[in-house]
Design a protein around this motif. Structure first.
Motif, PDB file in Angstrom:
ATOM      1  N   ILE A 471       0.859  -1.192   0.000  1.00 28.11           N
ATOM      2  CA  ILE A 471       0.000   0.000   0.000  1.00 28.11           C
ATOM      3  C   ILE A 471       0.886   1.230   0.000  1.00 28.11           C
ATOM      4  CG2 ILE A 471      -1.753   1.309   1.243  1.00 28.11           C
ATOM      5  CD1 ILE A 471      -2.883  -1.236   0.152  1.00 28.11           C
ATOM      6  N   THR A 474      -1.986   5.056   2.544  1.00 27.22           N
ATOM      7  CA  THR A 474      -3.099   4.569   3.365  1.00 27.22           C
ATOM      8  C   THR A 474      -4.245   5.587   3.396  1.00 27.22           C
ATOM      9  OG1 THR A 474      -2.047   5.435   5.374  1.00 27.22           O
ATOM     10  CG2 THR A 474      -1.633   3.125   4.815  1.00 27.22           C
ATOM     11  N   LYS A 478      -8.204   4.761   2.770  1.00 20.29           N
ATOM     12  CA  LYS A 478      -9.260   5.190   3.690  1.00 20.29           C
ATOM     13  C   LYS A 478     -10.360   5.933   2.933  1.00 20.29           C
ATOM     14  CE  LYS A 478      -9.793   7.983   7.899  1.00 20.29           C
ATOM     15  NZ  LYS A 478      -9.032   8.695   8.960  1.00 20.29           N
ATOM     16  N   ILE A 507      -6.651   3.019   9.621  1.00 27.30           N
ATOM     17  CA  ILE A 507      -5.993   1.942   8.869  1.00 27.30           C
ATOM     18  C   ILE A 507      -4.917   1.326   9.765  1.00 27.30           C
ATOM     19  CG2 ILE A 507      -4.720   1.295   6.817  1.00 27.30           C
ATOM     20  CD1 ILE A 507      -7.496   2.300   6.181  1.00 27.30           C
ATOM     21  N   ARG A 509      -1.893  -1.728   9.749  1.00 28.07           N
ATOM     22  CA  ARG A 509      -1.151  -2.733   8.988  1.00 28.07           C
ATOM     23  C   ARG A 509      -0.791  -3.877   9.937  1.00 28.07           C
ATOM     24  NH1 ARG A 509       0.558  -1.371   4.093  1.00 28.07           N
ATOM     25  NH2 ARG A 509       0.193  -3.608   3.865  1.00 28.07           N
TER      26      ARG A 509
END
Length: 534
Positions: A471, A474, A478, A507, A509
């Motif tokens: 990613i 982020t 979102k 978010i 990880r």
């Protein structure tokens, strides 16, 4: 008293195991057995209601029935006049039912003129012999303690044999990657397989067995005794071997070795764990094709089924609750991906239009009633939290030929999908997590998960994304998720605007959270003052 009860229960289990494995008189004609039970549904329902409710003064169902003006004679007259289904509908309309929160002891039973505090244990069946203790999966809590008995296992054998026959799996050796004790489900089906004469090669478990784990001393004793006693009985079962969800390499390599030998394996596995196996096999460049995955515990969605089939494996599924046992299993000639035969010779199912907060259309909520005295819990119009598509069909597979003509498919759950003021429909949430996000950002259907958690005095919703998914931004993820939720959710624009302003969506990880029974739920709730297992 608890220790004495556990010892007495262990003795009943050990004493009953050899007769259970050796007495196969009831296995000769499973079709005839199921047909006979279908023909006596009314009588068995009334007998179970008599012994488990009307003759049991502590039953929480008695105040509900009394409030509705229904005594035992009235109930019998209704069944003889209307049949079980119409009777259960009348009972429901009269307030004789349990919500899932009531059944789990999370809320008191409240009807007009009645408020009754209850615990989950209040619904334990007084008719169950109690040969084995276990716990339910605990998707939102630590799980509910239940008791099981071998006579109830015995009752599942006829449809188990026909189910395997319908899916060309009766001759396949079996392997499991499912939780060990205190979850009893894997042990139950390993014992049923052994009783049926099927070879069980290996038992891998995502939960670490052994005396150092919570409840592990009892579990270790049960597993050890089971291995020893089944060996003496000529149907040996393996001791569980710990293989965590994030390190499945031993199973992948073993499956690849079986593929190389030309041996087809029946692998009994949680849906998300099956996807992880197939994904890891691709990463290692190993061929695990040719095997048959029997999946449980989570919906078998198109995205997850595709991940399994892309590895060259076949897949079919089952439907059940630890509180009630197996409720249904895959049709041999399905009309849908998860087309199930419901086991109507052991249970009755009521389809009730239920309004879900924040959603414009009601869902067809399933309510469950048990027709047998050996069930772990007394079940009379108990909400399951699930909905799906019910139909009647003559399919021609062995289960249909036995008279099991009620089918259910596209099974989803609505009870666990309300978070931070917004209600998600199961199908929409799964499509976002398993299709839309992997298509846009990469990864597998099990790499994304919503997690509700408390941060200080406020509730936040996290989108957990596995670190293996690359990613770059982020913030962009979102924004994309909020746009998708806005489109997929009733009142979406209003609620997502509130979430944007209050920074409700975060978010994270990390590897998606697991429940205590190794499920990856699309929406995982971290209970207050309790850490979720990862």
């Amino acid at each position: 008293m608890g220790l004495f009860n556990d010892l007495a229960m262990g003795w009943r289990y050990a004493r009953g195991l050899k007769p259970f494995l050796s007495d196969k008189r009831s296995d000769s004609d499973p079709t005839a057995t199921i047909r006979a039970e279908l023909a006596t549904r009314d009588e068995r329902f009334l007998s179970t209601m008599h012994a488990g409710i009307f003759a049991y003064p502590r039953s929480p169902y008695l105040p509900l029935l009394q409030r509705a003006g229904i005594d035992e004679q009235h109930l019998a007259a209704l069944v003889r006049q209307l049949g079980i289904q119409a009777t259960l509908r009348q009972l429901y309309d009269a307030g004789v039912y349990l919500t899932l929160d009531e059944f789990k002891g999370r809320a008191p039973i409240v009807r007009s003129g009645l408020e009754l505090p209850v615990k989950a244990s209040d619904f334990d069946s007084p008719l169950n012999k109690g040969q084995l203790h276990g716990v339910t999966g605990g998707s939102r809590t630590r799980g509910t303690r239940i008791t099981l008995d071998l006579e109830d296992f015995e009752g599942e054998i006829p449809m188990y044999r026909l189910w395997l026959q319908a899916n060309d799996a009766l001759a396949l050796p079996q392997t499991y990657w499912r939780p060990a004790m205190p979850s009893t489900s894997t042990l139950k089906y390993a014992l049923i397989a052994a009783r049926t004469g099927i070879r069980v090669d290996r038992w891998y478990t995502q939960t670490r067995p052994g005396p150092r784990q919570p409840g592990g001393i009892t579990g270790a004793l049960v597993h050890g005794a089971t291995c020893l006693l089944t060996t003496f009985a000529g149907s040996p079962l393996p001791y569980p071997r710990y293989v965590p969800t994030d390190a499945p390499d031993p199973i992948v390599r073993w499956l690849a070795a079986q593929t190389a030998r030309g041996e087809r394996i029946y692998l009994d596995v949680i849906v998300s764990s099956a996807v992880l196996l197939c994904q890891r096999a691709a990463e290692l460049g190993l061929d695990i094709s040719g095997h048959l995955f029997r999946t449980i515990s989570e919906p078998l969605t198109p995205a997850k089924a595709m991940a399994i089939r892309n590895a060259g494996c076949d897949v079919f599924s089952a439907y059940g609750m630890v509180d009630a046992g197996r409720l249904g299993c895959s049709c041999g000639t399905p009309n849908a991906l998860d087309d199930m035969h419901l086991f109507t010779h052991r249970n009755a199912f009521l389809d009730v239009a239920r309004a879900v907060p924040g959603w414009p259309q009601p869902v067809g909520a399933l309510y469950l009633t048990s027709l047998r005295p050996t069930a772990p819990k007394m079940l009379l119009n108990v909400e399951t939290g699930d909905y799906g598509v019910l139909s009647q069909r003559q399919c021609g597979c062995p289960l249909g030929q036995a008279g099991l003509t009620t089918h259910l498919h596209t099974i989803r759950n609505y009870e666990k999908l309300t978070s931070a003021g917004m209600h998600f429909m199961g199908a929409d949430l799964l499509d976002l997590l398993e299709v839309a996000l992997p298509t846009r950002y990469g990864g597998a259907p099990t790499d994304y998960q919503f997690v509700e958690a408390e941060e200080g005095a406020r509730t936040v919703l996290k989108l957990v994304i596995h670190p293996r998914v690359a990613i770059a931004d982020t913030g962009e993820v979102k924004a994309y998720v909020l746009r998708e939720l806005e489109k997929r959710t009733a009142g979406g624009r209003l609620m997502t605007d509130i979430w944007r302003d209050s920074d409700t969506l975060h978010i994270e990880r990390a590897q998606p959270y697991l429940t205590g029974s190794a499920k990856i739920q699309p929406l995982h709730v971290v209970p207050s003052r309790m850490k979720a297992s990862q």
